[in-house]
Design an enzyme around this catalytic site. Sequence first.
Site, short mmCIF file in Angstrom:
data_model
loop_
_atom_site.label_atom_id
_atom_site.label_comp_id
_atom_site.label_asym_id
_atom_site.label_seq_id
_atom_site.Cartn_x
_atom_site.Cartn_y
_atom_site.Cartn_z
N HIS A 377 -64.35 -25.59 66.65
CA HIS A 377 -63.65 -26.50 66.58
C HIS A 377 -62.56 -26.43 67.10
O HIS A 377 -61.11 -26.60 67.13
CB HIS A 377 -62.44 -26.41 64.68
CG HIS A 377 -63.61 -26.50 64.17
ND1 HIS A 377 -63.32 -28.11 63.15
CD2 HIS A 377 -64.27 -26.11 63.16
CE1 HIS A 377 -63.98 -28.11 61.85
NE2 HIS A 377 -65.06 -26.68 62.05
N LYS A 566 -48.99 -35.28 61.88
CA LYS A 566 -50.33 -33.76 62.68
C LYS A 566 -48.78 -32.59 62.15
O LYS A 566 -48.01 -32.63 62.40
CB LYS A 566 -51.09 -34.43 63.50
CG LYS A 566 -49.58 -34.54 64.97
CD LYS A 566 -50.77 -34.71 66.31
CE LYS A 566 -51.60 -36.75 66.41
NZ LYS A 566 -52.93 -36.19 65.60
N ARG A 567 -50.87 -31.42 62.48
CA ARG A 567 -49.72 -30.05 63.35
C ARG A 567 -48.69 -30.19 63.69
O ARG A 567 -49.27 -30.90 64.44
CB ARG A 567 -50.04 -28.88 62.94
CG ARG A 567 -51.08 -29.05 61.16
CD ARG A 567 -50.12 -28.56 60.31
NE ARG A 567 -49.27 -27.11 60.48
CZ ARG A 567 -50.19 -25.66 60.41
NH1 ARG A 567 -50.82 -25.87 59.06
NH2 ARG A 567 -49.57 -25.19 60.19
N LYS A 572 -50.93 -31.18 71.01
CA LYS A 572 -49.98 -32.28 70.53
C LYS A 572 -48.66 -33.01 71.45
O LYS A 572 -48.75 -34.26 71.02
CB LYS A 572 -49.96 -32.25 68.45
CG LYS A 572 -50.91 -31.72 68.39
CD LYS A 572 -51.33 -31.53 67.33
CE LYS A 572 -52.34 -31.24 66.01
NZ LYS A 572 -53.86 -31.75 65.35
N THR A 674 -59.16 -35.62 63.32
CA THR A 674 -59.41 -36.82 62.39
C THR A 674 -58.12 -37.83 61.56
O THR A 674 -58.45 -38.88 60.87
CB THR A 674 -59.78 -36.60 61.24
OG1 THR A 674 -59.03 -35.02 61.04
CG2 THR A 674 -61.07 -35.49 61.26
N LYS A 678 -58.27 -41.96 60.42
CA LYS A 678 -57.67 -42.67 58.71
C LYS A 678 -57.06 -43.79 59.36
O LYS A 678 -56.83 -44.92 59.16
CB LYS A 678 -56.82 -41.58 58.73
CG LYS A 678 -57.86 -40.38 58.08
CD LYS A 678 -56.31 -39.21 57.29
CE LYS A 678 -57.01 -37.84 58.02
NZ LYS A 678 -56.17 -36.81 57.62
#
Length: 837
Positions: A377, A566-567, A572, A674, A678
């Site tokens: 992952h 998101k985290r 990110k 992911t 969505k």
Amino acid sequence: MVIPDFERETETVVRKALKCLGNDEESLEASFLHYLYNTFGRHLQSPHYYLFKALSYSVRDRLMARWRDTWLSHYQAGTKKAYYLSMEFLIGRSLLNNLLSLDVEDPVRQVLYRLGQTLEEVENAERDAGLGNGGLGRLAACFMDSCATLQLPVMGYGLRYKYGMFRQRIQNGYQMEDPDPWLRHGEYPWEVQRADYTCVIPFGGCTRMYKEPHSGRLIVHWDHDEEVLAVPYDVPIAGYQNQTVNTLRLWSAASVEDFNLSEFNAGSYYEAVAEKNEAESITMVLYPNDANESGKELRLRQQYFLVSASLQDILKHWKRNHGADFSNFSESNVFQLNDTHPSLAVVELMRLLVDDEHLEWDEAWRIVTQTMAYTNHTLLPEALETWSVSLLRRMLPRHLEIIYEINSRFLAEVSMKWPGDEQRVQRMSLIDPNDRVRMAHLALVGSFSVNGVAELHSRLLREGLFRDFYQLWPDKFNNKTNGVTPRRWLACANPQLRELLFETIGDGWMTDLSQLARLEDYIDDQGFCQRWRQIRHHNKKRLAELVHQRTGIVINPEVMFDVQVKRIHEYKRQLLNVLHIIHLYARIKFERPIHWTNRCVIIGGKAAPGYAMAKKIIKLIHNVANVINNDPEVGDRLKLVFLPDYNVSAMEVICAGTDLSEQISTAGKEASGTGNMKFMMNGAITIGTLDGANVEIREAVSEENFFLFGLHAEEVEQQRKTYRPAAVIAGDDDLKLVMQLLKSGHFNRFERGIFDDVVASLTSPHDPWMTLADFRSYVECQKRVAELFTDEAAWTKMSLLNTARSGRFSTDRTMREYNDDIWRLTPVEVQTEQLPD
Ligand SMILES: *Cc1c(COP(=O)(O)O)cnc(C)c1O
């Protein structure tokens, strides 16, 4: 294979017991009121939580017959089964999903309405089952949903943490972590304890070798010095309007003392209680690290506890039907390892087969390497797990011996293929130079399949991180691009859109998401586009209400909702988003532009409690928001809100109410993502880098319907050596101004110096995320976004195309691929026996 006698005998009785459970309004109402009044002793004016619980029990009752039929059908079919081993299952709420699966949403809504209640209020009383950190855990939950819908015989194995993901609270802009007591009101209504399947998990001690008297065979005995009980709790996973109800089995740790009261009487009361607490501590709390390994001893205990309990459970079941004959085991069982967290399964299965079942090493190794499959992952080095040899020797001495044996046989194979290449042997060894076991290498060596989670990610694995292994075993490697379940992420999250889709293209898309493509026929239908906009507007109001509820901030649903949830992690790049927001603010203040697209930026996500920089980013977002939101000159032109306690049920509201989806990680760092899927499914448009599944999203929706910016993964690596943030700032007046505002303390007037570390990391030539390198490209891209948003028709069309072309990102497709390429299971039609008259 035969059904055990008692199963057959009770069949009629069971049918009679179930006969009263109709799916009509009258029966549902009777069940609901029965639980509310007779079981829980409450009434309709009691807190909503009790109404939720009574309703959940009524629904669960209606899953029981299917659940039992599924067990029996899988048993009778005698076909291969897959086991999904995961330290995380981020389930969220289950009520609406189960109502949908049973097709009883409408009657339940009616029943509640007649009783003066609304389904929405009752649904909202359910607490999230937050047994995961983020994407990886949520993926496991989506997989379970799709497997049940595809009627695949797949069972999930995980841990029943007493405290799941922490709840996030904000104080003065700083993240505070509160425990998540999701089991507080007694138990979780969806679980069923199965104490009869309890296992004993050994730890510690030492090993001893002896010769078996008869055969002269060498046997190793593990003299463990500690035992902990693993008690299973089963959660039903209902397929969408089929008869299948699969099982998610979550293990809870308990002390053997609970079952061994004599110890208490032997005078060691204090020690017994202490031991009990120590045992229970194993499943006390989820480690809240995402994309970072914790390295904590308790975490290793959790991992072994999961792996040992699950494998013992499966072997027990196997031996009941096949005795000690394991010759066909690998034809009937396959294990999918969700990252390296459960990779001790490779070693534990060897131990069980060799030490307990007395198989020869080679035979056991054949079974292990034909049944284990590993999903990677992440490419981030800080997330790759290693465990020190000394810790393993203390906690799992036998496992360490087995790891050494696997390693020496494996390295012999490497030397054979590349004679004299000592460096390669070092690189590939299961033990690193610091005497730590590389869990990814263990998983690679022990598995017949290794997959990444998006095309780009799988390619980078083959070319980078796992290059040596790819050269040795090219056929092991494959890609399985992630997805999300459309039942939760479209049908439940966006009920109005669901109804519109039912009306226009029917309901086939619920189980075949590629049918969303039929929406393209309506792209020039004015009436349809109008309704599309109305629904989006309704969903934006819902999101605005959520924001108001959680922050007290009022936002205007007419403006563009620009969302990054998101985290919180440097890779990110929430910081890139903040830099852009400061740039927009500066333009409003200094440029006073006439043409302007109003926007509200919403950011949400949790920081790992030990990740100082991530926590500082949350503080920065709050401080920037305070300045912007309180500046009367800014008004509706720009708002910034941090939405606290981002979780699954929040995401259901968020993804349906978003215009612009921010997927802006440094290229090459996000394995798949992911959240991006969505948003797309619900008609948001993506602004993103060529990273993870963004690449495939852009391909699916076509480039003119995706806002692309930033360096490619290859460019990131090339430019890293020559990256000079100071030069980037010097060459860009907008960026210069943004950095000046940050450095001058404009956003921390009375908190001097608190953002110095943020500025330092952004301006470091060694910034691994190369945030400033993408600033200009991002700002220009955002200008095009703002431009397009003023063209209502064009935006609507693009939004519609995003939904229409999202079919590929269903986990139904993902699970089909896992099954076709890795598991090779036969779907099992669940047989329901006729009720006797
Ligand atoms: C989908 C989801 C994630 C994953 O989001 P990414 O943007 O892919 O990192 C994390 N947390 C929750 C609650 C989610 O629903």
